[in-house]
Write an enzyme that holds these catalytic residues in place. Sequence first.
Site, PDB file in Angstrom:
ATOM      1  N   GLU A 265       0.829  -1.201   0.000  1.00 21.87           N
ATOM      2  CA  GLU A 265       0.000   0.000   0.000  1.00 21.87           C
ATOM      3  C   GLU A 265       0.870   1.261   0.000  1.00 21.87           C
ATOM      4  O   GLU A 265       0.540   2.268  -0.638  1.00 21.87           O
ATOM      5  CB  GLU A 265      -0.921   0.009   1.219  1.00 21.87           C
ATOM      6  CG  GLU A 265      -1.929  -1.121   1.253  1.00 21.87           C
ATOM      7  CD  GLU A 265      -2.946  -1.020   0.126  1.00 21.87           C
ATOM      8  OE1 GLU A 265      -3.197   0.104  -0.348  1.00 21.87           O
ATOM      9  OE2 GLU A 265      -3.485  -2.055  -0.276  1.00 21.87           O
ATOM     10  N   TRP A 268       1.837   1.652  -3.451  1.00 18.70           N
ATOM     11  CA  TRP A 268       0.759   2.198  -4.283  1.00 18.70           C
ATOM     12  C   TRP A 268       0.793   3.727  -4.267  1.00 18.70           C
ATOM     13  O   TRP A 268       0.516   4.390  -5.277  1.00 18.70           O
ATOM     14  CB  TRP A 268      -0.597   1.695  -3.789  1.00 18.70           C
ATOM     15  CG  TRP A 268      -1.752   2.173  -4.604  1.00 18.70           C
ATOM     16  CD1 TRP A 268      -2.503   3.295  -4.392  1.00 18.70           C
ATOM     17  CD2 TRP A 268      -2.301   1.564  -5.782  1.00 18.70           C
ATOM     18  NE1 TRP A 268      -3.481   3.421  -5.346  1.00 18.70           N
ATOM     19  CE2 TRP A 268      -3.384   2.371  -6.223  1.00 18.70           C
ATOM     20  CE3 TRP A 268      -1.988   0.414  -6.501  1.00 18.70           C
ATOM     21  CZ2 TRP A 268      -4.143   2.064  -7.336  1.00 18.70           C
ATOM     22  CZ3 TRP A 268      -2.752   0.097  -7.614  1.00 18.70           C
ATOM     23  CH2 TRP A 268      -3.811   0.914  -8.028  1.00 18.70           C
ATOM     24  N   TRP A 296     -22.920   9.486 -18.767  1.00 16.33           N
ATOM     25  CA  TRP A 296     -23.163   9.693 -17.345  1.00 16.33           C
ATOM     26  C   TRP A 296     -24.503  10.407 -17.152  1.00 16.33           C
ATOM     27  O   TRP A 296     -24.895  11.241 -17.970  1.00 16.33           O
ATOM     28  CB  TRP A 296     -22.056  10.550 -16.741  1.00 16.33           C
ATOM     29  CG  TRP A 296     -20.666   9.988 -16.864  1.00 16.33           C
ATOM     30  CD1 TRP A 296     -19.652  10.470 -17.637  1.00 16.33           C
ATOM     31  CD2 TRP A 296     -20.135   8.852 -16.176  1.00 16.33           C
ATOM     32  NE1 TRP A 296     -18.529   9.700 -17.486  1.00 16.33           N
ATOM     33  CE2 TRP A 296     -18.788   8.701 -16.586  1.00 16.33           C
ATOM     34  CE3 TRP A 296     -20.662   7.941 -15.263  1.00 16.33           C
ATOM     35  CZ2 TRP A 296     -17.964   7.691 -16.114  1.00 16.33           C
ATOM     36  CZ3 TRP A 296     -19.844   6.931 -14.788  1.00 16.33           C
ATOM     37  CH2 TRP A 296     -18.517   6.809 -15.202  1.00 16.33           C
ATOM     38  N   ASN A 334     -10.574   2.656   4.076  1.00 15.95           N
ATOM     39  CA  ASN A 334     -10.233   2.398   2.678  1.00 15.95           C
ATOM     40  C   ASN A 334     -11.213   1.453   1.986  1.00 15.95           C
ATOM     41  O   ASN A 334     -11.611   1.681   0.836  1.00 15.95           O
ATOM     42  CB  ASN A 334      -8.815   1.835   2.574  1.00 15.95           C
ATOM     43  CG  ASN A 334      -8.392   1.654   1.133  1.00 15.95           C
ATOM     44  OD1 ASN A 334      -8.332   2.601   0.378  1.00 15.95           O
ATOM     45  ND2 ASN A 334      -8.109   0.407   0.748  1.00 15.95           N
ATOM     46  N   TRP A 352     -17.292   9.866 -12.352  1.00 13.61           N
ATOM     47  CA  TRP A 352     -16.338   9.683 -11.255  1.00 13.61           C
ATOM     48  C   TRP A 352     -15.689  11.003 -10.830  1.00 13.61           C
ATOM     49  O   TRP A 352     -15.268  11.156  -9.679  1.00 13.61           O
ATOM     50  CB  TRP A 352     -15.257   8.674 -11.645  1.00 13.61           C
ATOM     51  CG  TRP A 352     -14.421   9.074 -12.841  1.00 13.61           C
ATOM     52  CD1 TRP A 352     -14.662   8.783 -14.149  1.00 13.61           C
ATOM     53  CD2 TRP A 352     -13.216   9.839 -12.827  1.00 13.61           C
ATOM     54  NE1 TRP A 352     -13.687   9.319 -14.956  1.00 13.61           N
ATOM     55  CE2 TRP A 352     -12.778   9.970 -14.177  1.00 13.61           C
ATOM     56  CE3 TRP A 352     -12.451  10.418 -11.816  1.00 13.61           C
ATOM     57  CZ2 TRP A 352     -11.622  10.671 -14.530  1.00 13.61           C
ATOM     58  CZ3 TRP A 352     -11.294  11.124 -12.173  1.00 13.61           C
ATOM     59  CH2 TRP A 352     -10.887  11.241 -13.510  1.00 13.61           C
ATOM     60  N   TRP A 375      -9.810   6.832  -7.867  1.00 10.86           N
ATOM     61  CA  TRP A 375     -11.117   7.000  -8.505  1.00 10.86           C
ATOM     62  C   TRP A 375     -11.131   6.378  -9.900  1.00 10.86           C
ATOM     63  O   TRP A 375     -12.108   5.723 -10.284  1.00 10.86           O
ATOM     64  CB  TRP A 375     -11.502   8.480  -8.562  1.00 10.86           C
ATOM     65  CG  TRP A 375     -12.235   8.891  -7.318  1.00 10.86           C
ATOM     66  CD1 TRP A 375     -11.715   9.502  -6.215  1.00 10.86           C
ATOM     67  CD2 TRP A 375     -13.621   8.685  -7.033  1.00 10.86           C
ATOM     68  NE1 TRP A 375     -12.687   9.690  -5.266  1.00 10.86           N
ATOM     69  CE2 TRP A 375     -13.866   9.203  -5.739  1.00 10.86           C
ATOM     70  CE3 TRP A 375     -14.677   8.126  -7.739  1.00 10.86           C
ATOM     71  CZ2 TRP A 375     -15.130   9.172  -5.141  1.00 10.86           C
ATOM     72  CZ3 TRP A 375     -15.943   8.096  -7.148  1.00 10.86           C
ATOM     73  CH2 TRP A 375     -16.154   8.605  -5.871  1.00 10.86           C
TER      74      TRP A 375
END
Length: 460
Positions: A265, A268, A296, A334, A352, A375
């Site tokens: 993580e 990341w 959308w 998370n 998004w 996202w």
Amino acid sequence: MASPCIVWLRRDLRLADQAAFAAVAATGPVIPVYVLDDETPRHRRMGGAARWWLHHSLASLDAALRERGSRLILRRGRCEEVLAAIAGETGASAVHALHHYEPWWRNAEKAVGKRLALHLHHGNYLAPPGTVLTGAGTPYRIFTPFWRALGELMPPLAPLPAPARIMPPAAWPASEPLADWALLPRAPDWAGGLRAAWRPGEDEARARLEAFAGKAARYEATRNLPAGDGTSLLSPHLHFGEVSPAQVWHAVAGAGGSVGTFLGELGWRDYAQNVIVQFPEYGARAARPEFADLAWRTGPAAEADLRAWRRGRTGYPIVDAGMRQLWATGWMHNRVRMIAASFLVKHLLIDWREGEQWFWDTLVDADYGSNAVNWQWVAGSGVDANMFVRIMAPLVQSEKFDAAGYIRAWVPELAGLSDSEIHDPPDHRRPRGYPARIIEHRAARERALAAHGAAKGARA
């Protein structure tokens, strides 16, 4: 006395393992400066929750500097103009700072470098973003090979100690009062939950790291349980640079157990910066072309659904709990972030970018790279992303990850329901005032798949 050097601070508000301070602390006088620059980022100026954190982090850093014979100079304006003015007032010969990789900070570094002798150092990431390369010499786009290559460079260098003393200049330049920046909310004061949840600053970051080190070995088993305390709670401290990733790595790497999952993580976070170095507009532009054609939802009904999502009034308890936790504390677990984000994109079929912007304003750890990459991962639009057709079932996720206690904490109107009912309250047990489901899961899934299929078909 030698000419003073300016240390230009941004998201690196610490003294330990801070390469800019380490480079100049023993060479002569130092002028630590934080510039509140809302002009350079334009629409990416810090959101309300981050500004609350910044106020307290700056106060904490100033106190630590004063213990070492120094202080923090606060000025507002464009960075290159403010720093040039301070250099002119004090005769400062150079500016030292840590590299930042958000597109606006890269532009600011270029502007400062044109006017002053700017020396940039590394230290906000495990490895400098853009330097972990494939065998062909190109940056990675996919996380797994990136993490494998980054792992070969680990561990990072041992953290540097904080300087014992920082020499002051012969005369201090003027500094603006922190209170004049109005970073704290007043009318209304919505920060009570933030005050209860957090204490910004380097000392608290160190304390949280020490506490997490004792349980890091169990990370894999506990990190997905929102009712527990398996996460590190270090993300805002890392974002504001109150602790360095090297400090975190060296504190936990030897914990054993599943600590490797946590280190992934941390990797990341590096990966997200690697992505925005390649794609500076990642927070506003989908990486996959078919998403430009995705229809959308817009209009009054979609706007009402977006408001319900923001307020935690969707009728899905796990989603509502997460959104209320976010509003109250500036943070969300998370696993719940993924559920809430997926719900907005796929159940409500809302762009998004609406969610990314809301998180940007409400998260205390609102990091441009991590926020944008996460996202786009959830939406399926990123260079490395979950497939759009994989649609999370929030009611299943809630039960799977034992979120009953979490829901009781953040959706108190459901607190009287049993563990078997609270994830998906039956109509006859749904308390008055708690909304019905905004849309049923099957209908939402079918609508999302149809919209995605049509967008792909338009590109065929």
